[in-house]
Scaffold this motif. Structure first.
Motif, PDB file in Angstrom:
ATOM      1  N   ASP A 231       0.292  10.731 -29.122  1.00 50.10           N
ATOM      2  CA  ASP A 231      -0.936  10.297 -29.775  1.00 50.10           C
ATOM      3  C   ASP A 231      -0.592   9.562 -31.061  1.00 50.10           C
ATOM      4  OD1 ASP A 231      -3.427   9.904 -30.811  1.00 50.10           O
ATOM      5  OD2 ASP A 231      -3.857  12.015 -31.208  1.00 50.10           O
ATOM      6  N   LEU A 232      -0.866   8.260 -31.095  1.00 46.87           N
ATOM      7  CA  LEU A 232      -0.601   7.447 -32.288  1.00 46.87           C
ATOM      8  C   LEU A 232      -1.901   6.973 -32.918  1.00 46.87           C
ATOM      9  CD1 LEU A 232       2.482   5.349 -31.109  1.00 46.87           C
ATOM     10  CD2 LEU A 232       2.440   7.475 -32.434  1.00 46.87           C
ATOM     11  N   ASP A 233      -2.926   7.797 -32.798  1.00 50.46           N
ATOM     12  CA  ASP A 233      -4.220   7.476 -33.386  1.00 50.46           C
ATOM     13  C   ASP A 233      -4.191   7.795 -34.875  1.00 50.46           C
ATOM     14  OD1 ASP A 233      -6.822   6.823 -33.854  1.00 50.46           O
ATOM     15  OD2 ASP A 233      -7.665   8.679 -33.010  1.00 50.46           O
ATOM     16  N   ARG A 234      -3.667   6.852 -35.636  1.00 54.10           N
ATOM     17  CA  ARG A 234      -3.565   6.991 -37.088  1.00 54.10           C
ATOM     18  C   ARG A 234      -3.698   5.601 -37.707  1.00 54.10           C
ATOM     19  NH1 ARG A 234       2.176   9.621 -36.295  1.00 54.10           N
ATOM     20  NH2 ARG A 234       0.814  10.566 -34.750  1.00 54.10           N
ATOM     21  N   PRO A 235      -3.923   5.497 -39.006  1.00 60.95           N
ATOM     22  CA  PRO A 235      -4.085   4.182 -39.621  1.00 60.95           C
ATOM     23  C   PRO A 235      -2.940   3.241 -39.262  1.00 60.95           C
ATOM     24  CG  PRO A 235      -4.726   5.875 -41.172  1.00 60.95           C
ATOM     25  CD  PRO A 235      -4.182   6.599 -39.976  1.00 60.95           C
ATOM     26  N   HIS A 236      -3.317   2.047 -38.853  1.00 58.49           N
ATOM     27  CA  HIS A 236      -2.355   1.100 -38.293  1.00 58.49           C
ATOM     28  C   HIS A 236      -2.683  -0.308 -38.784  1.00 58.49           C
ATOM     29  CE1 HIS A 236      -0.813  -1.044 -34.387  1.00 58.49           C
ATOM     30  NE2 HIS A 236      -0.048  -1.298 -35.429  1.00 58.49           N
ATOM     31  N   LEU A 237      -1.707  -0.954 -39.388  1.00 54.97           N
ATOM     32  CA  LEU A 237      -1.838  -2.335 -39.821  1.00 54.97           C
ATOM     33  C   LEU A 237      -1.013  -3.206 -38.889  1.00 54.97           C
ATOM     34  CD1 LEU A 237      -2.659  -4.582 -41.773  1.00 54.97           C
ATOM     35  CD2 LEU A 237      -0.729  -3.919 -43.234  1.00 54.97           C
ATOM     36  N   ASP A 238      -1.699  -3.974 -38.056  1.00 53.85           N
ATOM     37  CA  ASP A 238      -1.042  -4.928 -37.170  1.00 53.85           C
ATOM     38  C   ASP A 238      -0.963  -6.248 -37.929  1.00 53.85           C
ATOM     39  OD1 ASP A 238      -0.298  -6.807 -35.247  1.00 53.85           O
ATOM     40  OD2 ASP A 238      -1.359  -5.770 -33.632  1.00 53.85           O
ATOM     41  N   LEU A 239       0.230  -6.640 -38.331  1.00 49.89           N
ATOM     42  CA  LEU A 239       0.409  -7.787 -39.218  1.00 49.89           C
ATOM     43  C   LEU A 239       0.039  -9.122 -38.581  1.00 49.89           C
ATOM     44  CD1 LEU A 239       3.799  -6.859 -40.927  1.00 49.89           C
ATOM     45  CD2 LEU A 239       1.532  -6.865 -41.972  1.00 49.89           C
ATOM     46  N   MET A 240      -0.077  -9.162 -37.276  1.00 48.89           N
ATOM     47  CA  MET A 240      -0.401 -10.430 -36.643  1.00 48.89           C
ATOM     48  C   MET A 240      -1.715 -10.998 -37.179  1.00 48.89           C
ATOM     49  SD  MET A 240      -0.527 -11.369 -32.594  1.00 48.89           S
ATOM     50  CE  MET A 240      -1.945 -10.327 -32.216  1.00 48.89           C
ATOM     51  N   TYR A 241      -2.667 -10.117 -37.480  1.00 49.98           N
ATOM     52  CA  TYR A 241      -4.003 -10.574 -37.889  1.00 49.98           C
ATOM     53  C   TYR A 241      -4.069 -11.008 -39.351  1.00 49.98           C
ATOM     54  CZ  TYR A 241      -4.821  -8.618 -33.332  1.00 49.98           C
ATOM     55  OH  TYR A 241      -4.738  -8.358 -31.987  1.00 49.98           O
ATOM     56  N   PRO A 242      -3.585 -10.241 -40.319  1.00 49.84           N
ATOM     57  CA  PRO A 242      -3.562 -10.764 -41.691  1.00 49.84           C
ATOM     58  C   PRO A 242      -2.666 -11.994 -41.835  1.00 49.84           C
ATOM     59  CG  PRO A 242      -2.474  -8.621 -41.588  1.00 49.84           C
ATOM     60  CD  PRO A 242      -3.174  -8.816 -40.285  1.00 49.84           C
ATOM     61  N   CYS A 243      -1.599 -12.074 -41.047  1.00 51.25           N
ATOM     62  CA  CYS A 243      -0.747 -13.264 -41.102  1.00 51.25           C
ATOM     63  C   CYS A 243      -1.535 -14.510 -40.708  1.00 51.25           C
ATOM     64  CB  CYS A 243       0.468 -13.095 -40.193  1.00 51.25           C
ATOM     65  SG  CYS A 243       1.807 -12.090 -40.892  1.00 51.25           S
ATOM     66  N   LYS A 244      -2.325 -14.396 -39.647  1.00 56.32           N
ATOM     67  CA  LYS A 244      -3.128 -15.540 -39.215  1.00 56.32           C
ATOM     68  C   LYS A 244      -4.099 -15.983 -40.298  1.00 56.32           C
ATOM     69  CE  LYS A 244      -3.077 -14.898 -34.181  1.00 56.32           C
ATOM     70  NZ  LYS A 244      -3.903 -14.567 -32.979  1.00 56.32           N
ATOM     71  N   ARG A 245      -4.645 -15.025 -41.054  1.00 55.14           N
ATOM     72  CA  ARG A 245      -5.614 -15.361 -42.102  1.00 55.14           C
ATOM     73  C   ARG A 245      -5.008 -16.193 -43.222  1.00 55.14           C
ATOM     74  NH1 ARG A 245      -9.133 -10.162 -43.805  1.00 55.14           N
ATOM     75  NH2 ARG A 245      -9.972 -11.729 -45.254  1.00 55.14           N
ATOM     76  N   VAL A 246      -3.692 -16.127 -43.386  1.00 54.74           N
ATOM     77  CA  VAL A 246      -3.046 -16.883 -44.464  1.00 54.74           C
ATOM     78  C   VAL A 246      -2.141 -17.988 -43.908  1.00 54.74           C
ATOM     79  CG1 VAL A 246      -3.188 -15.032 -46.156  1.00 54.74           C
ATOM     80  CG2 VAL A 246      -1.204 -15.137 -44.641  1.00 54.74           C
ATOM     81  N   GLY A 247      -2.372 -18.363 -42.658  1.00 50.75           N
ATOM     82  CA  GLY A 247      -1.659 -19.500 -42.088  1.00 50.75           C
ATOM     83  C   GLY A 247      -0.278 -19.215 -41.556  1.00 50.75           C
TER      84      GLY A 247
END
Length: 243
Positions: free
Chosen positions: A155-171
């Motif tokens: 079970d890996l249901d814990r806070p998770h930051l997938d960097l693919m999405y914030p990276c896209k926001r900054v080009g």
């Protein structure tokens, strides 16, 4: 951007209201003045701050993940950076059912640990390795996390930051290997790719000397480099959003 800068988790507060508060001087919760907005909004903000302060003091990252919109989870990073677990997996393919995980590397607090199939890669060790207030991956929401949950019934249901999405926001677009040079990352073996990782595992199974060591080194670089990518992506978002 720290959690104390955030109002967007408050019911009814969006980007426009949050920016207005910042620009009026309420850059942090301590600087909030209820005269800066309507009375109902002020009541909700003060109620949120009263609930959030002890949760932040307790390091309750799950609380803030639950109140933040999914595209704003990057705001957890500054407060949980030092305890975050940056991890990456290697597999024999892309199918959760037919392929297997060959190794998992996690970078946390300056240390990097790798679990290898057939040695120490087990459900128990994996659960311990990834026990952190914040998981950080690249494309992990769609690949690494579901692959591990399916393969190991973990079970890996814990806070998770997938960097693919914030990276896209900054080009910063493309895969991790494409983004790394844009943020100053230089690899020891830039010629190795994900396909090579599959090949290296099969060579290891056939007893080819050095193949496992090369695979593990590649996997560990993935995990370590996530820290640099995260630092740069969040820094760019800070400069883009904060007044």
């Amino acid at each position: 951007m720290r959690i104390e800068n955030t109002y967007i988790g408050v019911d009814g507060v969006g980007e426009t209201t949050e920016r207005s508060l910042w620009e009026c001087g309420a850059l942090t919760w301590s600087e909030f003045d209820r005269t800066l907005c309507g009375s109902q909004t002020a009541d909700r903000i003060e109620s949120f701050i009263d609930r959030a302060r002890p949760r932040l003091a307790d390091g309750d990252s799950a609380f803030f993940e639950s109140v933040l919109p999914s595209n704003e989870r990057w705001r957890l990073y500054e407060d949980f950076r030092e305890e975050a677990c940056f991890f990456d997996i290697e597999t024999t393919g892309l199918n959760h059912t037919n392929d297997v995980v060959t190794c998992v590397s996690a970078h946390r607090g300056g240390d990097t640990e790798t679990l290898v199939r057939g040695d120490d890669l087990s459900r128990e060790n994996l659960s311990e390795l990834l026990d952190a207030p914040l998981l950080v991956t690249f494309n992990g929401a769609r690949f690494d996390v579901p692959f591990l949950e399916t393969s190991f019934d973990v079970d890996l249901d814990r806070p998770h930051l997938d960097l693919m999405y914030p990276c896209k926001r900054v080009g910063l677009t493309g895969g991790l290997k494409t983004i790394e040079p844009d943020v100053g990352v230089e690899r020891d073996r830039p010629d190795i790719s994900g396909r090579d990782a599959v090949r290296l595992w099969h060579e290891h199974e056939r007893g080819v000397d050095g193949s496992l060591e090369t695979l593990v080194s590649y996997n560990r670089e993935d995990a370590v480099n996530l820290r640099t990518v995260a630092d740069e992506a969040v820094d760019r978002l800070d400069r883009k959003l904060l007044p």
